[in-house]
Design a protein around this motif. Structure first.
Motif, short mmCIF file in Angstrom:
data_model
loop_
_atom_site.label_atom_id
_atom_site.label_comp_id
_atom_site.label_asym_id
_atom_site.label_seq_id
_atom_site.Cartn_x
_atom_site.Cartn_y
_atom_site.Cartn_z
N ALA A 239 -32.75 33.58 3.84
CA ALA A 239 -31.64 32.64 3.92
C ALA A 239 -31.92 31.58 2.86
O ALA A 239 -33.08 31.29 2.55
N THR A 240 -30.86 30.99 2.28
CA THR A 240 -31.08 30.01 1.22
C THR A 240 -30.28 28.74 1.45
O THR A 240 -29.17 28.79 1.99
N ALA A 241 -30.86 27.63 1.02
CA ALA A 241 -30.15 26.34 1.03
C ALA A 241 -30.23 25.78 -0.38
O ALA A 241 -31.32 25.64 -0.94
N GLY A 242 -29.08 25.46 -0.96
CA GLY A 242 -29.04 24.91 -2.31
C GLY A 242 -28.88 23.41 -2.27
O GLY A 242 -28.05 22.87 -1.54
N ILE A 243 -29.69 22.71 -3.08
CA ILE A 243 -29.63 21.25 -3.19
C ILE A 243 -29.44 20.89 -4.66
O ILE A 243 -29.81 21.69 -5.54
N GLY A 244 -28.90 19.72 -4.94
CA GLY A 244 -28.70 19.32 -6.35
C GLY A 244 -27.79 20.32 -7.04
O GLY A 244 -26.76 20.72 -6.48
N PRO A 245 -28.15 20.77 -8.26
CA PRO A 245 -27.29 21.69 -9.00
C PRO A 245 -27.01 22.98 -8.21
O PRO A 245 -25.92 23.55 -8.33
N ALA A 246 -27.96 23.45 -7.42
CA ALA A 246 -27.77 24.71 -6.67
C ALA A 246 -26.84 24.55 -5.48
O ALA A 246 -26.38 25.54 -4.91
N ALA A 247 -26.50 23.30 -5.12
CA ALA A 247 -25.55 23.09 -4.01
C ALA A 247 -24.15 23.53 -4.41
O ALA A 247 -23.32 23.83 -3.57
N GLY A 248 -23.92 23.60 -5.72
CA GLY A 248 -22.61 24.03 -6.20
C GLY A 248 -22.56 25.52 -6.49
O GLY A 248 -21.57 26.01 -7.02
N TYR A 249 -23.62 26.22 -6.16
CA TYR A 249 -23.72 27.65 -6.51
C TYR A 249 -23.20 28.48 -5.33
O TYR A 249 -23.69 28.33 -4.21
N ALA B 254 -25.53 30.25 -2.75
CA ALA B 254 -26.38 29.47 -1.83
C ALA B 254 -25.79 29.57 -0.42
O ALA B 254 -24.61 29.25 -0.21
N GLY B 255 -26.60 30.02 0.54
CA GLY B 255 -26.11 30.23 1.90
C GLY B 255 -25.65 28.94 2.55
O GLY B 255 -24.62 28.88 3.21
N TYR B 256 -26.45 27.90 2.38
CA TYR B 256 -26.11 26.57 2.88
C TYR B 256 -26.11 25.64 1.68
O TYR B 256 -26.88 25.83 0.74
#
Ligand code: B16
Ligand code: MG
Length: 213
Positions: free
Chosen positions: A184-194, A197-199
């Motif tokens: 499972a993945t959680a994206g923060i910063g730039p990856a939050a817009g990807y 990213a699961g969360y």
């Protein structure tokens, strides 16, 4: 708890070393007379040292040999490693520190999953080396993010299956690595817009809400 383990990326999640990477790459680029700026540096997020060097050399007219490239990577790393002396416990936010503490109290295992070969030194500088149950870093890796090897090693060290672990990442390459490994993945910063990213989280403590789902 939804997950038995959380695997944290280092740079861009636990602390921020991107400016120090930038300054070290910039010093090398200036010496080689190659154009380099912060936008190019952003493309190096989560990417291995050699892959980062290859991004820097895209703007070079000269073809360098593998031996020369190894020397350039070592030159950059010497500058970067020296600059890490500036880092201290102040470089970790209360949000991160408190989240790690809360996870430990809840019995959730925590690991580091970083591409950096300097990860151990950074953990010591920021005073978090005791907080992680396992450290998986760039040393001894055969393949780097977006390959899942670094996270698979972290899960193995924790004694957990990928499906039982949440990967927290700021880089697109890191989210791809997590997804490829079955995490499972959680994206923060730039990856939050990807979109992969699961969360999508704004701050590290937001994962505590996910876990309660
Ligand atoms: P080193 P992470 C990554 O750390 C950095 O984001 C990336 O910019 C760097 O090139 C890479 O580590 C390798 O670092 O040269 O110290 O081995 O985000 O995976 O924690
Ligand atoms: Mg990162």
């Amino acid at each position: 708890m939804k997950y038995k383990g959380v695997i944290f990326d280092l740079d861009g999640v636990i602390c921020f070393t991107d400016e120090l990477h930038y300054l070290a790459w910039k010093a090398l680029a200036d010496r080689l007379n190659i154009y380099f700026d912060r936008e190019i540096n952003q493309r190096m997020r989560g990417v291995s040292r050699m892959d980062s060097l290859n991004i820097l050399l895209e703007k070079s007219d000269v073809e360098y040999s593998e031996v020369q490239k190894e020397a350039f990577a070592a030159e950059k790393n010497a500058i970067y490693a020296d600059s890490l002396r500036k880092m201290s416990e102040k470089d970790v936010s209360d949000d991160v520190r408190q989240t790690l503490k809360t996870l430990r109290e809840k019995g959730v295992k925590i690991a580091l999953g970083s591409s950096s070969k300097n990860a151990q030194a950074i953990l010591e500088r920021i005073g978090l080396e005791e907080m992680f149950d396992a450290v998986s870093d760039g040393n001894g890796l055969e393949k780097f993010k977006p390959d899942p090897e670094v996270f698979l090693k972290a899960a193995e060290k924790l004694g957990l299956e990928p499906k039982d672990c949440l990967v927290v990442e700021d880089a697109v390459a890191g989210i791809d690595a997590g997804v490829a490994g079955g995490f499972a993945t959680a994206g923060i910063g730039p990856a939050a817009g990807y979109d992969k990213a699961g969360y999508k989280i704004e701050k590290v403590s937001d994962i505590l809400k996910i876990s309660d789902l």
